[in-house]
Motif scaffolding. Structure first.
Motif, short mmCIF file in Angstrom:
data_model
loop_
_atom_site.label_atom_id
_atom_site.label_comp_id
_atom_site.label_asym_id
_atom_site.label_seq_id
_atom_site.Cartn_x
_atom_site.Cartn_y
_atom_site.Cartn_z
N ILE A 2 0.82 -1.09 0.04
CA ILE A 2 -0.06 -0.01 -0.20
C ILE A 2 0.76 1.36 -0.07
O ILE A 2 1.86 1.19 0.73
N ASP A 6 -2.26 5.39 -2.68
CA ASP A 6 -3.41 4.45 -2.69
C ASP A 6 -4.23 4.92 -1.50
O ASP A 6 -5.51 5.30 -1.69
N ILE A 7 -3.78 5.26 -0.48
CA ILE A 7 -4.57 5.82 0.86
C ILE A 7 -5.11 7.36 0.33
O ILE A 7 -6.49 7.52 0.65
N ILE A 25 -1.10 3.18 6.66
CA ILE A 25 -0.41 2.47 5.72
C ILE A 25 -0.08 0.96 6.20
O ILE A 25 -0.53 0.03 5.85
N ILE A 28 -3.63 -0.88 7.08
CA ILE A 28 -4.32 -1.40 6.05
C ILE A 28 -3.32 -2.86 5.36
O ILE A 28 -4.00 -3.58 4.92
N GLN A 29 -2.08 -2.62 5.47
CA GLN A 29 -1.28 -3.73 5.06
C GLN A 29 -1.44 -4.85 5.94
O GLN A 29 -1.29 -6.07 5.44
#
Length: 87
Positions: A2, A6-7, A25, A28-29
């Motif tokens: 990510i 992307d964020i 980050i 989400i990863q």
């Protein structure tokens, strides 16, 4: 992996403002890693046995009207559903 872009794109699509993308980050990863683990689980060999139920033994569905607003029956209805803080 990510990225900050992307964020930013996800936040823009969701119409939310994010001050710092760095804090999201890693989170989400981690979520993506859990989904990857779930994708790799072999469920084809699992057999699920369900007991047979005769349809005559089931109750009839009936709609029972409830005139009051159910949410007001709770002592404190403002926070009766809790979820992790998203923002």
């Amino acid at each position: 992996m990510i990225t900050k872009l992307d964020i930013d794109n996800i936040a823009k699509a969701m119409r939310i403002e994010i001050n710092s993308t760095d804090q999201y980050i890693d989170d989400i990863q981690t979520v993506i890693q859990y989904f990857t683990m779930l994708d790799n689980v072999d469920v084809n060999s699992i057999q699920i046995e369900l007991p047979e139920t005769n349809l005559k033994n089931l109750r009839n569905d009936e709609h029972i009207e409830y005139d009051n607003k159910l949410i007001y029956a709770f002592k404190s209805y403002k926070n009766f559903i809790r979820s992790p803080k998203l923002i």
